[in-house]
Structures are given as C-alpha cells and as structure tokens.
Motif scaffolding. Sequence first.
Motif, PDB file in Angstrom:
ATOM      1  N   ILE A 210     -31.696  29.476  74.661  1.00 25.21           N
ATOM      2  CA  ILE A 210     -31.563  30.768  73.993  1.00 25.21           C
ATOM      3  C   ILE A 210     -32.852  31.560  74.177  1.00 25.21           C
ATOM      4  O   ILE A 210     -33.955  31.046  73.948  1.00 25.21           O
ATOM      5  CB  ILE A 210     -31.236  30.577  72.494  1.00 25.21           C
ATOM      6  N   LYS A 211     -32.665  32.799  74.630  1.00 23.08           N
ATOM      7  CA  LYS A 211     -33.804  33.684  74.918  1.00 23.08           C
ATOM      8  C   LYS A 211     -34.687  33.846  73.677  1.00 23.08           C
ATOM      9  O   LYS A 211     -34.179  33.979  72.559  1.00 23.08           O
ATOM     10  CB  LYS A 211     -33.232  35.046  75.329  1.00 23.08           C
TER      11      LYS A 211
ATOM     12  N   SER B 192     -22.114  32.814  75.871  1.00 24.54           N
ATOM     13  CA  SER B 192     -23.061  33.842  76.334  1.00 24.54           C
ATOM     14  C   SER B 192     -22.754  35.207  75.728  1.00 24.54           C
ATOM     15  O   SER B 192     -23.620  36.074  75.701  1.00 24.54           O
ATOM     16  CB  SER B 192     -23.033  33.949  77.857  1.00 24.54           C
ATOM     17  N   SER B 193     -21.522  35.410  75.272  1.00 25.13           N
ATOM     18  CA  SER B 193     -21.198  36.690  74.639  1.00 25.13           C
ATOM     19  C   SER B 193     -21.791  36.750  73.225  1.00 25.13           C
ATOM     20  O   SER B 193     -21.918  37.813  72.639  1.00 25.13           O
ATOM     21  CB  SER B 193     -19.684  36.909  74.606  1.00 25.13           C
TER      22      SER B 193
ATOM     23  N   ASP C  50     -27.893  35.206  73.559  1.00 23.35           N
ATOM     24  CA  ASP C  50     -28.608  35.746  74.712  1.00 23.35           C
ATOM     25  C   ASP C  50     -29.320  34.579  75.407  1.00 23.35           C
ATOM     26  O   ASP C  50     -30.198  33.963  74.814  1.00 23.35           O
ATOM     27  CB  ASP C  50     -29.622  36.770  74.193  1.00 23.35           C
TER      28      ASP C  50
ATOM     29  N   PRO D  97     -25.659  35.706  83.474  1.00 23.87           N
ATOM     30  CA  PRO D  97     -25.084  35.934  82.143  1.00 23.87           C
ATOM     31  C   PRO D  97     -24.335  37.265  82.166  1.00 23.87           C
ATOM     32  O   PRO D  97     -24.846  38.230  82.747  1.00 23.87           O
ATOM     33  CB  PRO D  97     -26.297  36.017  81.225  1.00 23.87           C
TER      34      PRO D  97
ATOM     35  N   LYS E  27     -25.902  41.043  81.904  1.00 26.78           N
ATOM     36  CA  LYS E  27     -27.363  41.103  81.814  1.00 26.78           C
ATOM     37  C   LYS E  27     -28.002  40.950  83.199  1.00 26.78           C
ATOM     38  O   LYS E  27     -27.753  39.974  83.879  1.00 26.78           O
ATOM     39  CB  LYS E  27     -27.881  40.002  80.903  1.00 26.78           C
TER      40      LYS E  27
ATOM     41  N   ASN F 107     -38.166  47.261  79.285  1.00 28.37           N
ATOM     42  CA  ASN F 107     -38.132  46.302  78.171  1.00 28.37           C
ATOM     43  C   ASN F 107     -39.306  46.488  77.225  1.00 28.37           C
ATOM     44  O   ASN F 107     -39.211  46.252  76.041  1.00 28.37           O
ATOM     45  CB  ASN F 107     -38.148  44.860  78.698  1.00 28.37           C
TER      46      ASN F 107
END
Lengths: 359, 183
Positions: A41-42, A154-155, A158, B124, B127, B182
């Motif tokens: 996870i980001k 993923s929806s 992130d 992803p 993204k 960003n």
Amino acid sequence: MSEFEMENTDCLLSSPVNFLDDQNSTSPIVISSRVRLARNIKGMPFPPAGDICSASEVAAMVKEAVDLCKVLGDEYWSFTPSSLSMADRLVLLERRLASSELLQSVEAHLHVSRDSHKAIMVNEEDHLRLQVVMPGLQLKKCWEDINVIDDALSSKLDMAYDGTLGYLTACPSNVGTALRVSAMLHLPAMNMEKSIVQLERALAKLGLTVRGISGEGSESLGNLYQISNQSTLGEGETEIISQLGRVIDQVIEHEESLRAKLMEHRRNNLLDVVGRSYGLLRYSYLLTSREAYNALSMVRLGVDLGLFNSLDIQIVNELFVAVGTGHLQKLAMRELSEREQNAFRAQIVRERLKKNSPL
Amino acid sequence: MLCEICNKNEATIHIQEIVGGKKKSMHLCSSCAAARQKESGIDFGPFHLAGLLYKLSGNQPAEQNENTPENKTELVCPQCSWRESQLNSSGRLGCENCYKVFSSLLNDALKKMHHGSSHVGKQPSGKGTELGAWHCELARLQKRLQQAIAEENYEEAAILRDKVNDLKARCEKLSRQTESGNE
C-alpha cells in the motif's frame, strides 16, 4: 458481517483439500497450479521496516477493502497465525494456504475463501500476498482469478507502483509484475532416472527454478517438485505464464516418456518398488514422514500406470495431506512426540488403505 | 556459465569473498553455495544472497569499510529510516522511496535478478497509465534493438536506437511533469 475470525483450523479440516481434488485432470503429473501477487500500500512502510502500529493499520485497511469488494465471496475465514496453536499453523502450511514466513510474523493475518482456492496473506514480507491455487495445470485460470481480486482491491487501495519498476515490493527480486507462478509436479520417473539435476540446469537458463517440496535443495519428499518463474521484471504476466506453461508441458512429456520406458524395459523393478511401497504403507506400525511421502509417491505412480485394480487416486491424494505433522496432531487432538507421530501416521494410513484394499 | 566448484550445474549465484585482503569472485550453483556457506559459517540464506548482490554492485569495496569504519558513510532512506546496512544484511527494502535512495546499489542487482530492467505488464487501474504504456513500449523497442544488433542488422538497429532515445526523452519529460504535479 461476512468475515469469521477463526480460533483454530477445524473449519478447514472438515472440507477436502481442494487443490488436490481434481477429478477431470488431463495429466496426473501436475498436482496443482498456484499464482501469487505481491502488493504494497502506497505511503506505508513495507513490513520489514514497519512497526506494530503501521502493521495493524495495514491490516485494517486490507480487511475493509476485502469486505467492501467481496473478493473472497460473501463469507470468508480469517486467521491470526500468532494466536493459533503450532498444529493449526502447520495445517495452514500443509494445505499451502500460508507461507512459513507468514506464520512467524507477529502482525500477520490470513483471509481464506470458503473453497480454500483464494487466500490473502497480510503483513508477510509485503503488505499483501494474494494467492490462487487450483488443482491440475490451470495457470491461466489462476491468473484470471487473481487479476480480478487485484483489480478489485486496487480500486480501494492505492498500491505502491513505479512507471519503470512496476509494482514495488520489499524484496527487489519480486519487483515489476510481482508475480510468482508455480506448478507442483509429481516426477518419480525423472527422479529415478536422475534427470532432476538436468532439469534444474535447463530451467536455470530460462530464469525458472525447480525445487523439491519440503526437501532440502534439489532433494524432494514424495518426488514432488515446484517449478516457478524467477524473473518478474521485463516480461508481462501473460508472457511469464505462457512460458511456464510451455515448459511444464515439456516436463510432463519427458516424465511420461520415462514412465513408458520404465514400464517397457524395467517392468519388474517398477512393480517391485510400487508393491513394496504399498506393503510399507499397508502393514507398517511406525512410519516416518519421509517414508510415508516416498511410499505414497510410488503408490501414486502405480495408480497412474494402472497397476492397481481399484485403488482410488483420491485416497492417495488425501493421505499426502493427512500424514503431515499438523494434520496428524489435529486428528489426535493433542501434541504428539515424534515417535507418537510415527505410530499414529502408520495407523491412519493402514486403516485408510484397509478400507479400500485394491487386492 | 557452469558452477566453478562442481562444474556440473548452471551457476546462478555470484559470490565475492575477501581472503587476506584479496578479493575473490566466484560463480556457483545453489547447492555448492549452500555447502560453502556451511564450511565458512557465513549465512548465505536466500535474502542474504540478495544482500551479496548489492555489495557487489556497490562502489565501496567491503574491506575498505572494515578497515576505516570512521570514514564509512551509509545511505539512509529519509522516509522510513531504512539503512544501507539493513539492505545489505536482509536484502529487503523499507518502503517505496528506498528504491530511489538505494538505486545506485540496486541497478546492477536488478539486472542479475531479472530478464529486463523496465516493467512490462499490468499497471494499477487509472494510475500512471500513460507513462506505464510508454515504458512498456520502450522495453519492447530495447529488446528489438538488442536483437537487431545480435543479427548484425545495423540499419534497423540505427532506426531503433533513435526511436529508443526519443521515447526515453519523452518518458523522462513526462516523469518530471508528474513528479512536479505531485509536489
């Protein structure tokens, strides 16, 4: 409420091992197919650098996403390995639902679909390890299923991703697709003919690995070998899967031709080793796990070659799992010493084969 | 390349030993590497092997660090505080930012571990799609370029080289734009 937090693995024991339950298998040589995706996870530290707070935050985020997306169906089982008994942890390992690393992590969780085909490991080496296991050779189907789970999660979450390096993982050996595709193969003839080392050498050139299941190095218990991709960067998922599929087809062909040669030229030797193995399983009173796996492998080979009149392959498959240390102790409902395990292992194998005597 | 000890198996592990101040490089198969581990008492477990790969690609020879610990500088990730020594000992990274911080150590190791250096495959959903697609195209072009060179088809190689350079520049530009966006 769709999730059931389980205090033990009894729920699994009451159902058969699905990855072994392949009635329509095209080849008895491929036992099962497995696809694993690593995701992080980001913005969160990877598990090796995380602490209890970040790990529980990750666990909560994952659980919420799993519940919202229903990726494991309407109802699924959850396990917290750190609060399970040693026997329960071993059951998860023997059923290939968890890795040994997951079982050692303090903040780890495991979510399993009711049919046991799909599993999500949380806070193993990476935040998420998605896994789909199917019986027989079904790599594409495994990929399709895991891709759906990945898209859905993923929806909601992130994921850590870089345009050049792809999915970012704690170990750089997984970076890129973060995809590990593997098949478990039963290769008794290749082992008898000492072809495994050659196979290892050939696969290394293609960036693939073969390793024995539960054995050390290239040695294997029960002639079970896992072939998997090593490289995850520079090739797409479908490319990795189709290459592995092509290689496995060739390995199957080689094993089949060796089996045919053994039947033609060394029939008596083959009958002898299969018969002795059956005798060992049917009449022993002390059986180590090594003896059990190796004898079951030979009996399985005998069944594949039609040497038994009525022994069902399903019984042999069941025993492959039932003789595991975790399963034995769960059945005995207590911890067993090694000697007790050997006696109990011999007892359940004797009884199971007595009920279904092929003679 | 065959293993230097058994001369039978394919060498999949590259080990560097320092004996009496002299560096010795060896290419071994997994079983001989494991046997050597037992002999030497050094832990070459699966993750430590990754660590060895980074050490090999680093600029500072290991003995220099040992002899002059006071001069030793270590990279540290500002985001997760993961240290170079932790990367070397565990072979793992602490967060996504570590890939940037330790990139000089990782690049060679990644080349040894994988078939390519750029991600080709799934992204992803929604993204970084455009940049990801360009990187996929870049990886494909680079593969074709290598093939053309191997086949001594220099005319095609020249065209492909120009395309690769052009796409690389576009990727870098877009990457910079995304990063500044960003921030």
